[in-house]
Motif scaffolding. Structure first.
Motif, PDB file in Angstrom:
ATOM      1  N   ARG A 103       0.925  -1.260   0.091  1.00 41.54           N
ATOM      2  CA  ARG A 103       0.021  -0.081   0.162  1.00 41.54           C
ATOM      3  C   ARG A 103       0.932   1.300   0.013  1.00 41.54           C
ATOM      4  NH1 ARG A 103      -2.560  -3.810   3.395  1.00 41.54           N
ATOM      5  NH2 ARG A 103      -4.643  -4.455   2.857  1.00 41.54           N
ATOM      6  N   ASN A 104       1.905   1.200   0.715  1.00 43.89           N
ATOM      7  CA  ASN A 104       2.825   2.337   0.782  1.00 43.89           C
ATOM      8  C   ASN A 104       3.669   2.734  -0.363  1.00 43.89           C
ATOM      9  OD1 ASN A 104       2.599   2.441   3.600  1.00 43.89           O
ATOM     10  ND2 ASN A 104       4.004   1.008   3.919  1.00 43.89           N
ATOM     11  N   SER A 105       3.869   1.626  -1.001  1.00 44.90           N
ATOM     12  CA  SER A 105       4.534   1.796  -2.510  1.00 44.90           C
ATOM     13  C   SER A 105       3.583   2.214  -3.498  1.00 44.90           C
ATOM     14  CB  SER A 105       5.462   0.723  -3.016  1.00 44.90           C
ATOM     15  OG  SER A 105       4.511  -0.414  -3.139  1.00 44.90           O
ATOM     16  N   GLN A 106       2.466   1.828  -3.575  1.00 42.87           N
ATOM     17  CA  GLN A 106       1.493   2.046  -4.520  1.00 42.87           C
ATOM     18  C   GLN A 106       1.202   3.515  -4.253  1.00 42.87           C
ATOM     19  OE1 GLN A 106      -2.136   0.099  -6.340  1.00 42.87           O
ATOM     20  NE2 GLN A 106      -2.867   0.617  -4.326  1.00 42.87           N
ATOM     21  N   ASP A 107       1.297   4.197  -2.994  1.00 42.35           N
ATOM     22  CA  ASP A 107       0.818   5.730  -2.879  1.00 42.35           C
ATOM     23  C   ASP A 107       2.009   6.540  -2.913  1.00 42.35           C
ATOM     24  OD1 ASP A 107      -1.590   4.815  -2.110  1.00 42.35           O
ATOM     25  OD2 ASP A 107      -1.406   4.778  -0.002  1.00 42.35           O
ATOM     26  N   SER A 108       3.143   5.958  -3.319  1.00 40.31           N
ATOM     27  CA  SER A 108       4.532   6.696  -3.544  1.00 40.31           C
ATOM     28  C   SER A 108       4.572   6.973  -4.983  1.00 40.31           C
ATOM     29  CB  SER A 108       5.713   6.084  -3.089  1.00 40.31           C
ATOM     30  OG  SER A 108       6.746   6.447  -3.367  1.00 40.31           O
ATOM     31  N   HIS A 109       4.679   8.397  -5.136  1.00 40.99           N
ATOM     32  CA  HIS A 109       4.727   8.894  -6.566  1.00 40.99           C
ATOM     33  C   HIS A 109       6.061   8.308  -7.077  1.00 40.99           C
ATOM     34  CE1 HIS A 109       1.366  11.058  -6.627  1.00 40.99           C
ATOM     35  NE2 HIS A 109       1.364  11.858  -5.739  1.00 40.99           N
ATOM     36  N   ASN A 110       7.266   8.539  -6.266  1.00 43.10           N
ATOM     37  CA  ASN A 110       8.503   7.962  -6.526  1.00 43.10           C
ATOM     38  C   ASN A 110       8.666   6.659  -6.954  1.00 43.10           C
ATOM     39  OD1 ASN A 110       9.928  10.569  -6.423  1.00 43.10           O
ATOM     40  ND2 ASN A 110      10.429   9.893  -4.158  1.00 43.10           N
ATOM     41  N   CYS A 111       8.028   5.588  -6.242  1.00 46.19           N
ATOM     42  CA  CYS A 111       7.766   4.212  -6.627  1.00 46.19           C
ATOM     43  C   CYS A 111       7.122   4.083  -7.964  1.00 46.19           C
ATOM     44  CB  CYS A 111       7.135   3.489  -5.487  1.00 46.19           C
ATOM     45  SG  CYS A 111       8.188   3.295  -4.102  1.00 46.19           S
ATOM     46  N   ARG A 112       6.074   4.778  -8.063  1.00 48.82           N
ATOM     47  CA  ARG A 112       5.182   4.565  -9.364  1.00 48.82           C
ATOM     48  C   ARG A 112       6.036   5.223 -10.522  1.00 48.82           C
ATOM     49  NH1 ARG A 112      -0.574   4.239  -7.952  1.00 48.82           N
ATOM     50  NH2 ARG A 112      -1.161   5.011 -10.009  1.00 48.82           N
ATOM     51  N   ARG A 113       6.782   6.094 -10.354  1.00 45.51           N
ATOM     52  CA  ARG A 113       7.757   6.684 -11.667  1.00 45.51           C
ATOM     53  C   ARG A 113       8.778   5.743 -11.873  1.00 45.51           C
ATOM     54  NH1 ARG A 113       8.279  13.041  -9.828  1.00 45.51           N
ATOM     55  NH2 ARG A 113       8.726  12.117  -8.007  1.00 45.51           N
ATOM     56  N   GLU A 114       9.348   5.130 -10.791  1.00 41.92           N
ATOM     57  CA  GLU A 114      10.418   4.204 -11.178  1.00 41.92           C
ATOM     58  C   GLU A 114       9.803   2.825 -12.003  1.00 41.92           C
ATOM     59  OE1 GLU A 114      12.815   5.218  -6.956  1.00 41.92           O
ATOM     60  OE2 GLU A 114      11.939   3.337  -7.028  1.00 41.92           O
ATOM     61  N   ILE A 115       8.677   2.462 -11.612  1.00 35.92           N
ATOM     62  CA  ILE A 115       8.135   1.210 -12.176  1.00 35.92           C
ATOM     63  C   ILE A 115       7.912   1.521 -13.581  1.00 35.92           C
ATOM     64  CG2 ILE A 115       6.226  -0.124 -12.382  1.00 35.92           C
ATOM     65  CD1 ILE A 115       6.184  -0.215  -9.036  1.00 35.92           C
ATOM     66  N   HIS A 116       7.049   2.606 -13.865  1.00 34.35           N
ATOM     67  CA  HIS A 116       6.614   3.257 -15.240  1.00 34.35           C
ATOM     68  C   HIS A 116       7.791   3.260 -16.121  1.00 34.35           C
ATOM     69  CE1 HIS A 116       2.853   3.803 -13.606  1.00 34.35           C
ATOM     70  NE2 HIS A 116       2.941   4.868 -13.401  1.00 34.35           N
ATOM     71  N   PHE A 117       9.157   3.848 -15.475  1.00 31.99           N
ATOM     72  CA  PHE A 117      10.299   3.997 -16.161  1.00 31.99           C
ATOM     73  C   PHE A 117      11.000   2.566 -16.567  1.00 31.99           C
ATOM     74  CE2 PHE A 117      14.787   5.981 -16.467  1.00 31.99           C
ATOM     75  CZ  PHE A 117      14.630   6.510 -17.947  1.00 31.99           C
ATOM     76  N   ALA A 118      10.975   1.952 -15.720  1.00 28.95           N
ATOM     77  CA  ALA A 118      11.524   0.450 -15.841  1.00 28.95           C
ATOM     78  C   ALA A 118      10.706  -0.200 -17.126  1.00 28.95           C
ATOM     79  CB  ALA A 118      11.477  -0.160 -14.633  1.00 28.95           C
ATOM     80  N   ILE A 119       9.410  -0.181 -17.050  1.00 24.39           N
ATOM     81  CA  ILE A 119       8.686  -0.836 -18.018  1.00 24.39           C
ATOM     82  C   ILE A 119       8.860  -0.218 -19.216  1.00 24.39           C
ATOM     83  CG2 ILE A 119       6.034  -0.969 -18.884  1.00 24.39           C
ATOM     84  CD1 ILE A 119       5.362  -1.535 -15.952  1.00 24.39           C
ATOM     85  N   GLU A 120       8.780   1.342 -19.280  1.00 22.82           N
ATOM     86  CA  GLU A 120       9.399   1.936 -20.570  1.00 22.82           C
ATOM     87  C   GLU A 120      10.757   1.365 -21.157  1.00 22.82           C
ATOM     88  OE1 GLU A 120      10.502   6.389 -21.643  1.00 22.82           O
ATOM     89  OE2 GLU A 120       9.095   6.040 -20.361  1.00 22.82           O
ATOM     90  N   LEU A 121      11.638   1.366 -20.430  1.00 24.93           N
ATOM     91  CA  LEU A 121      13.021   0.786 -20.626  1.00 24.93           C
ATOM     92  C   LEU A 121      12.945  -0.572 -21.033  1.00 24.93           C
ATOM     93  CD1 LEU A 121      15.051   2.686 -17.941  1.00 24.93           C
ATOM     94  CD2 LEU A 121      15.096   3.238 -20.402  1.00 24.93           C
ATOM     95  N   LYS A 122      11.771  -1.434 -20.780  1.00 25.81           N
ATOM     96  CA  LYS A 122      11.998  -2.753 -21.148  1.00 25.81           C
ATOM     97  C   LYS A 122      12.815  -3.652 -20.257  1.00 25.81           C
ATOM     98  CE  LYS A 122       9.819  -2.427 -25.938  1.00 25.81           C
ATOM     99  NZ  LYS A 122       9.353  -1.100 -25.868  1.00 25.81           N
ATOM    100  N   LYS A 123      12.833  -3.075 -18.984  1.00 28.22           N
ATOM    101  CA  LYS A 123      13.708  -3.775 -18.069  1.00 28.22           C
ATOM    102  C   LYS A 123      13.113  -5.075 -17.590  1.00 28.22           C
ATOM    103  CE  LYS A 123      17.331  -1.289 -17.790  1.00 28.22           C
ATOM    104  NZ  LYS A 123      18.728  -1.577 -18.264  1.00 28.22           N
ATOM    105  N   GLU A 124      13.799  -6.153 -17.311  1.00 28.06           N
ATOM    106  CA  GLU A 124      13.446  -7.332 -16.676  1.00 28.06           C
ATOM    107  C   GLU A 124      12.989  -7.015 -15.338  1.00 28.06           C
ATOM    108  OE1 GLU A 124      15.328 -11.270 -17.699  1.00 28.06           O
ATOM    109  OE2 GLU A 124      17.004  -9.986 -17.772  1.00 28.06           O
TER     110      GLU A 124
END
Length: 202
Positions: free
Chosen positions: A70-91
């Motif tokens: 719940r904490n990470s879902q509410d964190s803008h930084n965590c969400r941005r990191e995940i979005h960027f990782a997906i954009e980069l096609k990271k494993e």
């Protein structure tokens, strides 16, 4: 507490909420103790341009482990990191720390990704053992180096290597043109862990 990896070999980027620090740092310590290269946001010097530095570490990593709660879902930084990782096609390996409902947008992004559910294991020891064995992160494990006196001793080194990673037998291919002296890598078909063997003159 393990230091964040700062080298050129493949490494794991840890994405997490600081509210979950105790759980995540325990995982960092165990992964590091098991030979994995792990980067997390520890020891970033004052004055560092935070978004640029985080982006650079994400761009250069081999694998991202996203610790979802719940904490990470509410964190803008965590969400941005995940979005960027997906954009980069990271494993990307998603570790769900607790049973909770993802937002529709996060469910859309994460539903097709490999996942582990910490709360389904009987204890942290069992969870961390499975985490260390996850195939997706094995490329981030340090090479195992041994020295042998001659080419015949390679068989013993490979047998010891197989025992180290919990295999009774191990199929390998030796790539070298430097025998009876030189250095080469034995490529295993188990967990993609490399074994570096240095042959020296007796």
């Amino acid at each position: 507490m393990a230091a964040a990896y700062n080298g050129t070999e493949p490494y794991i980027f840890m994405s997490y909420s600081h509210k979950d620090t105790d759980v995540v740092l325990n995982a960092v310590d165990v992964l590091t103790d098991n030979g994995f290269h792990v980067w997390y946001d520890n020891g970033i010097e004052a004055g560092t341009e935070w978004p640029e530095y985080i982006a650079e570490r994400l761009i250069n990593c081999q694998v991202v482990i996203a610790f979802m709660s719940r904490n990470s879902q509410d964190s803008h930084n965590c969400r941005r990191e995940i979005h960027f990782a997906i954009e980069l096609k990271k494993e990307l390996l998603v570790v769900y720390l607790e049973d909770f409902e993802l937002s529709p947008g996060m469910r859309l992004q994460l539903s097709a990704l490999q996942a582990m559910f910490r709360y389904k294991y009987k204890d942290d020891s069992e969870f961390l053992s499975h985490l260390c064995g996850a195939a997706i992160i094995q490329k981030c494990k340090a090479e195992i180096e041994v020295e042998v006196e001659d080419i015949e001793a390679v068989h013993t080194a490979v047998a010891d290597f197989a025992q180290y990673i919990g295999q009774q037998t191990l199929a390998v291919s030796v790539k070298t043109s430097a025998a009876p002296q030189g250095e080469f890598v034995v490529d295993s078909d188990v967990n993609e862990i490399p074994l570096k063997i240095a042959i020296k003159r007796a």
